[in-house]
Design an enzyme around this catalytic site. Sequence first.
Site, PDB file in Angstrom:
ATOM      1  N   ALA A  72       0.782  -1.032   0.003  1.00 59.50           N
ATOM      2  CA  ALA A  72      -0.005   0.017   0.014  1.00 59.50           C
ATOM      3  C   ALA A  72       0.651   1.090   0.135  1.00 59.50           C
ATOM      4  O   ALA A  72       1.219   1.760   0.945  1.00 59.50           O
ATOM      5  CB  ALA A  72      -0.837   0.154   1.388  1.00 59.50           C
ATOM      6  N   THR A 105       0.664   3.624  -2.975  1.00 60.03           N
ATOM      7  CA  THR A 105      -0.189   4.930  -3.870  1.00 60.03           C
ATOM      8  C   THR A 105      -1.054   5.629  -3.010  1.00 60.03           C
ATOM      9  O   THR A 105      -1.920   4.832  -2.129  1.00 60.03           O
ATOM     10  CB  THR A 105      -0.884   4.289  -5.127  1.00 60.03           C
ATOM     11  OG1 THR A 105       0.263   3.823  -5.909  1.00 60.03           O
ATOM     12  CG2 THR A 105      -1.391   5.448  -5.958  1.00 60.03           C
ATOM     13  N   GLU A 153       9.856  -5.125  -9.375  1.00 61.13           N
ATOM     14  CA  GLU A 153       8.400  -4.978  -9.986  1.00 61.13           C
ATOM     15  C   GLU A 153       8.426  -4.480 -11.394  1.00 61.13           C
ATOM     16  O   GLU A 153       7.494  -5.058 -12.160  1.00 61.13           O
ATOM     17  CB  GLU A 153       7.750  -3.803  -9.106  1.00 61.13           C
ATOM     18  CG  GLU A 153       6.396  -3.514  -9.352  1.00 61.13           C
ATOM     19  CD  GLU A 153       5.483  -2.475  -8.758  1.00 61.13           C
ATOM     20  OE1 GLU A 153       6.076  -1.838  -7.747  1.00 61.13           O
ATOM     21  OE2 GLU A 153       4.367  -2.302  -8.932  1.00 61.13           O
ATOM     22  N   ARG A 154       9.182  -3.708 -11.775  1.00 56.25           N
ATOM     23  CA  ARG A 154       9.152  -3.146 -13.097  1.00 56.25           C
ATOM     24  C   ARG A 154       9.665  -4.239 -14.121  1.00 56.25           C
ATOM     25  O   ARG A 154       9.006  -4.457 -15.249  1.00 56.25           O
ATOM     26  CB  ARG A 154      10.011  -2.042 -13.222  1.00 56.25           C
ATOM     27  CG  ARG A 154       9.180  -0.861 -12.677  1.00 56.25           C
ATOM     28  CD  ARG A 154      10.039   0.431 -12.485  1.00 56.25           C
ATOM     29  NE  ARG A 154       9.118   1.386 -11.763  1.00 56.25           N
ATOM     30  CZ  ARG A 154       9.685   2.613 -11.086  1.00 56.25           C
ATOM     31  NH1 ARG A 154      11.014   2.643 -11.254  1.00 56.25           N
ATOM     32  NH2 ARG A 154       9.101   3.088 -10.477  1.00 56.25           N
ATOM     33  N   ARG A 169      -9.764 -18.050 -40.425  1.00 57.63           N
ATOM     34  CA  ARG A 169     -10.996 -16.987 -40.675  1.00 57.63           C
ATOM     35  C   ARG A 169     -10.679 -16.731 -42.165  1.00 57.63           C
ATOM     36  O   ARG A 169      -9.620 -16.370 -42.675  1.00 57.63           O
ATOM     37  CB  ARG A 169     -10.873 -15.768 -39.947  1.00 57.63           C
ATOM     38  CG  ARG A 169     -11.603 -14.825 -40.422  1.00 57.63           C
ATOM     39  CD  ARG A 169     -13.178 -15.102 -39.960  1.00 57.63           C
ATOM     40  NE  ARG A 169     -14.116 -14.040 -40.349  1.00 57.63           N
ATOM     41  CZ  ARG A 169     -15.492 -14.147 -40.438  1.00 57.63           C
ATOM     42  NH1 ARG A 169     -15.986 -15.144 -39.834  1.00 57.63           N
ATOM     43  NH2 ARG A 169     -16.281 -13.061 -40.371  1.00 57.63           N
ATOM     44  N   GLY A 197     -11.640  -8.723 -36.228  1.00 60.46           N
ATOM     45  CA  GLY A 197     -12.968  -8.189 -36.342  1.00 60.46           C
ATOM     46  C   GLY A 197     -13.974  -7.900 -35.375  1.00 60.46           C
ATOM     47  O   GLY A 197     -13.373  -7.775 -34.069  1.00 60.46           O
ATOM     48  N   GLY A 228       4.895   2.483 -12.000  1.00 60.07           N
ATOM     49  CA  GLY A 228       5.667   3.793 -12.561  1.00 60.07           C
ATOM     50  C   GLY A 228       5.079   3.731 -13.720  1.00 60.07           C
ATOM     51  O   GLY A 228       5.404   2.944 -14.788  1.00 60.07           O
ATOM     52  N   THR A 229       4.715   5.020 -14.231  1.00 62.16           N
ATOM     53  CA  THR A 229       4.230   5.319 -15.664  1.00 62.16           C
ATOM     54  C   THR A 229       5.253   5.574 -17.019  1.00 62.16           C
ATOM     55  O   THR A 229       6.421   5.436 -16.397  1.00 62.16           O
ATOM     56  CB  THR A 229       3.370   6.648 -15.701  1.00 62.16           C
ATOM     57  OG1 THR A 229       4.306   7.670 -15.370  1.00 62.16           O
ATOM     58  CG2 THR A 229       2.416   6.764 -14.505  1.00 62.16           C
TER      59      THR A 229
HETATM   60  C1  LIG Z   1      -5.174  -1.584 -11.340  1.00 62.60           C
HETATM   61  C2  LIG Z   1      -4.108  -1.012 -10.649  1.00 62.60           C
HETATM   62  C3  LIG Z   1      -3.391  -1.860  -9.599  1.00 62.60           C
HETATM   63  C4  LIG Z   1      -2.266  -0.886  -9.030  1.00 62.60           C
HETATM   64  N1  LIG Z   1      -1.787  -1.684  -7.727  1.00 62.60           N
HETATM   65  C5  LIG Z   1      -1.136  -1.087  -7.029  1.00 62.60           C
HETATM   66  C6  LIG Z   1      -0.704  -1.701  -5.716  1.00 62.60           C
HETATM   67  O1  LIG Z   1      -0.725  -2.811  -5.250  1.00 62.60           O
HETATM   68  N2  LIG Z   1      -0.293  -0.950  -4.829  1.00 62.60           N
HETATM   69  C7  LIG Z   1       0.314   0.525  -4.796  1.00 62.60           C
HETATM   70  O2  LIG Z   1       0.653   1.045  -4.131  1.00 62.60           O
HETATM   71  N3  LIG Z   1      -0.309   1.085  -6.133  1.00 62.60           N
HETATM   72  C8  LIG Z   1      -0.807   0.380  -7.020  1.00 62.60           C
HETATM   73  N4  LIG Z   1      -1.577   0.838  -8.405  1.00 62.60           N
HETATM   74  C9  LIG Z   1      -0.991   2.568  -8.478  1.00 62.60           C
HETATM   75  C10 LIG Z   1      -0.071   2.825  -9.641  1.00 62.60           C
HETATM   76  O3  LIG Z   1       1.239   2.575  -9.393  1.00 62.60           O
HETATM   77  C11 LIG Z   1      -0.353   4.422  -9.928  1.00 62.60           C
HETATM   78  O4  LIG Z   1      -1.489   4.540 -10.506  1.00 62.60           O
HETATM   79  C12 LIG Z   1       0.702   4.859 -10.651  1.00 62.60           C
HETATM   80  O5  LIG Z   1       1.953   4.818 -10.152  1.00 62.60           O
HETATM   81  C13 LIG Z   1       0.615   6.178 -11.368  1.00 62.60           C
HETATM   82  O6  LIG Z   1      -0.042   7.127 -10.145  1.00 62.60           O
HETATM   83  P1  LIG Z   1      -1.406   7.859 -10.423  1.00 62.60           P
HETATM   84  O7  LIG Z   1      -2.430   7.115 -10.701  1.00 62.60           O
HETATM   85  O8  LIG Z   1      -1.290   8.710  -9.063  1.00 62.60           O
HETATM   86  O9  LIG Z   1      -0.865   8.962 -11.762  1.00 62.60           O
HETATM   87  P2  LIG Z   1      -0.212  10.454 -11.544  1.00 62.60           P
HETATM   88  O10 LIG Z   1       1.032  10.096 -10.851  1.00 62.60           O
HETATM   89  O11 LIG Z   1      -1.074  11.421 -10.970  1.00 62.60           O
HETATM   90  O12 LIG Z   1       0.072  10.530 -13.006  1.00 62.60           O
HETATM   91  C14 LIG Z   1      -1.077  10.994 -13.961  1.00 62.60           C
HETATM   92  C15 LIG Z   1      -0.148  11.424 -15.212  1.00 62.60           C
HETATM   93  O13 LIG Z   1       0.680  12.258 -14.970  1.00 62.60           O
HETATM   94  C16 LIG Z   1       2.117  11.964 -15.581  1.00 62.60           C
HETATM   95  N5  LIG Z   1       3.172  12.517 -14.654  1.00 62.60           N
HETATM   96  C17 LIG Z   1       3.152  12.566 -13.316  1.00 62.60           C
HETATM   97  N6  LIG Z   1       4.378  13.012 -13.035  1.00 62.60           N
HETATM   98  C18 LIG Z   1       5.073  13.387 -14.189  1.00 62.60           C
HETATM   99  C19 LIG Z   1       6.298  13.851 -14.534  1.00 62.60           C
HETATM  100  N7  LIG Z   1       7.090  14.180 -13.474  1.00 62.60           N
HETATM  101  N8  LIG Z   1       6.848  14.029 -15.698  1.00 62.60           N
HETATM  102  C20 LIG Z   1       5.973  13.854 -16.763  1.00 62.60           C
HETATM  103  N9  LIG Z   1       4.742  13.066 -16.519  1.00 62.60           N
HETATM  104  C21 LIG Z   1       4.110  13.118 -15.096  1.00 62.60           C
HETATM  105  C22 LIG Z   1       1.859  10.544 -15.430  1.00 62.60           C
HETATM  106  O14 LIG Z   1       2.860   9.820 -16.135  1.00 62.60           O
HETATM  107  C23 LIG Z   1       0.302  10.134 -15.789  1.00 62.60           C
HETATM  108  O15 LIG Z   1       0.301  10.252 -17.085  1.00 62.60           O
HETATM  109  C24 LIG Z   1      -2.248   0.300  -8.992  1.00 62.60           C
HETATM  110  C25 LIG Z   1      -2.883   0.997 -10.098  1.00 62.60           C
HETATM  111  C26 LIG Z   1      -3.831   0.426 -10.944  1.00 62.60           C
HETATM  112  C27 LIG Z   1      -4.633   1.143 -11.866  1.00 62.60           C
END
Ligand SMILES: Cc1cc2nc3c(=O)[nH]c(=O)nc-3n(C[C@H](O)[C@H](O)[C@H](O)COP(=O)(O)OP(=O)(O)OC[C@H]3O[C@@H](n4cnc5c(N)ncnc54)[C@H](O)[C@@H]3O)c2cc1C
Length: 387
Positions: free
Chosen positions: A128, A130, A245-246, A271, A342, A367-368
């Site tokens: 936990a 986020t 993780e990554r 198909r 399709g 990590g996005t």
């Molecule tokens: C199905 C699912 C399972 C998950 N499981 C877990 C879990 O088990 N434990 C846990 O802790 N978390 C979990 N997460 C959370 C996940 O790791 C986060 O959603 C993710 O890290 C992105 O954070 P955010 O959603 O707050 O997006 P934000 O950080 O708000 O980002 C929004 C957008 O802004 C962009 N952005 C943000 N900062 C920058 C920057 N410096 N430069 C450029 N662009 C930026 C991002 O790339 C993204 O496009 C889960 C999420 C989902 C949807």
Amino acid sequence: MKLLGEHLLDEEHVMIRETARRFAETEIKPNAMQWEEAGSYPRELHRIAADTGLLGVGFPEELGGAGGGALHLVMCVEGLMRGGSTGVTVGLGTHQIALPPLLHIGSREQQQRFIPAVLRGEKLAALAVTEPGAGSDVAGTRTRARRDGDHYVVEGEKLYISGGTRADELMTLVRTGDDPHGGLTFLLIPRASEGVQVSAPLRKTGWWASDTAEIRFDQVRVPVERRIGPEGAAFLALMRNFQMERISLAAYGVATAAIALEEAMRWSRERRAFGRPLTGFQVTRHRIADMATTVESARVFTLTVAAALDRGEYRVREVSMAKNIAARAAVEVTHEAVQLFGGLGYMRETLVERLSRDARLLPIGGGTEEIMKEIIARELDLRGASR
Ligand SMILES: Cc1cc2nc3c(=O)[nH]c(=O)nc-3n(C[C@H](O)[C@H](O)[C@H](O)COP(=O)(O)OP(=O)(O)OC[C@H]3O[C@@H](n4cnc5c(N)ncnc54)[C@H](O)[C@@H]3O)c2cc1C
């Protein structure tokens, strides 16, 4: 199809993949559709997986683990994904991100107390980190833990926690000090504690069989002996966590793309349209050739990086690259697979429909894509990239 990259594997890696694949084909595949639609799978599956040794991959034998490193984990994911449910694979693997802080900064006593029961499938653990206001920016963590005698009192909120609705133990990132990074600490909080309020599973685009929770901590009292490592030690532990993780999320991407490719090839041979199979059109053959190129490249890169990690090399840049390459591969290849199916590719009965939804999370979770690029740029020493 025999994919490139097998030369990086030894007998043990192949054995893990085969064990995971057998388990997936007998225990997950026949139920995948039903569990996905139900948004859940039986908790008992953790015990069955534990009996095969799969939950222990990456953990030391003296704690009930099966040993191994990044490549073992990648092979485990590759095998488990053959069950056709990313959600179940994710659900079975939440301890892979929740327990490492115990391994890295936990005491011997804490490791023995908490790890073996999870690896036996008796207890479930979730990570936990986020929060509603802190995702990419971990330093923005607001959940506070205030010291009160031999307890901490925790107040705050976590969001999107995989496995959060049924995990017994929550490895929770809390703020114990004001320093953005140095004030972060891990507490292992029992979900059953008074004041822990867990939401119903959140409704998501994909990963349906894996529950995702919102968790509120309302004046939750946590004994000090449940602090993992010293106060302020969490940030570095979390950074170590992210590497595994990554690379494992990269493995999800590779497996998703590889399965979608196989499905697309099978379908395109079967198909018929305008008097010939879809493979009779050059556009189809080229589309599949591109998909295969994407899959092979992503797989070789991911396996190569995993092997480097197992040799103890510092590969933060390449791990971030692998995650982006494989996540993109999954999104692109599943998109193309749906196109080849399709209308049927838009129907819930097809695996490619499910995979295309599941793939969408890969450039976001753990990590996005943008944060991976920031890390790559920083590691390339580009001016101002880390600011
Ligand atoms: C199905 C699912 C399972 C998950 N499981 C877990 C879990 O088990 N434990 C846990 O802790 N978390 C979990 N997460 C959370 C996940 O790791 C986060 O959603 C993710 O890290 C992105 O954070 P955010 O959603 O707050 O997006 P934000 O950080 O708000 O980002 C929004 C957008 O802004 C962009 N952005 C943000 N900062 C920058 C920057 N410096 N430069 C450029 N662009 C930026 C991002 O790339 C993204 O496009 C889960 C999420 C989902 C949807």
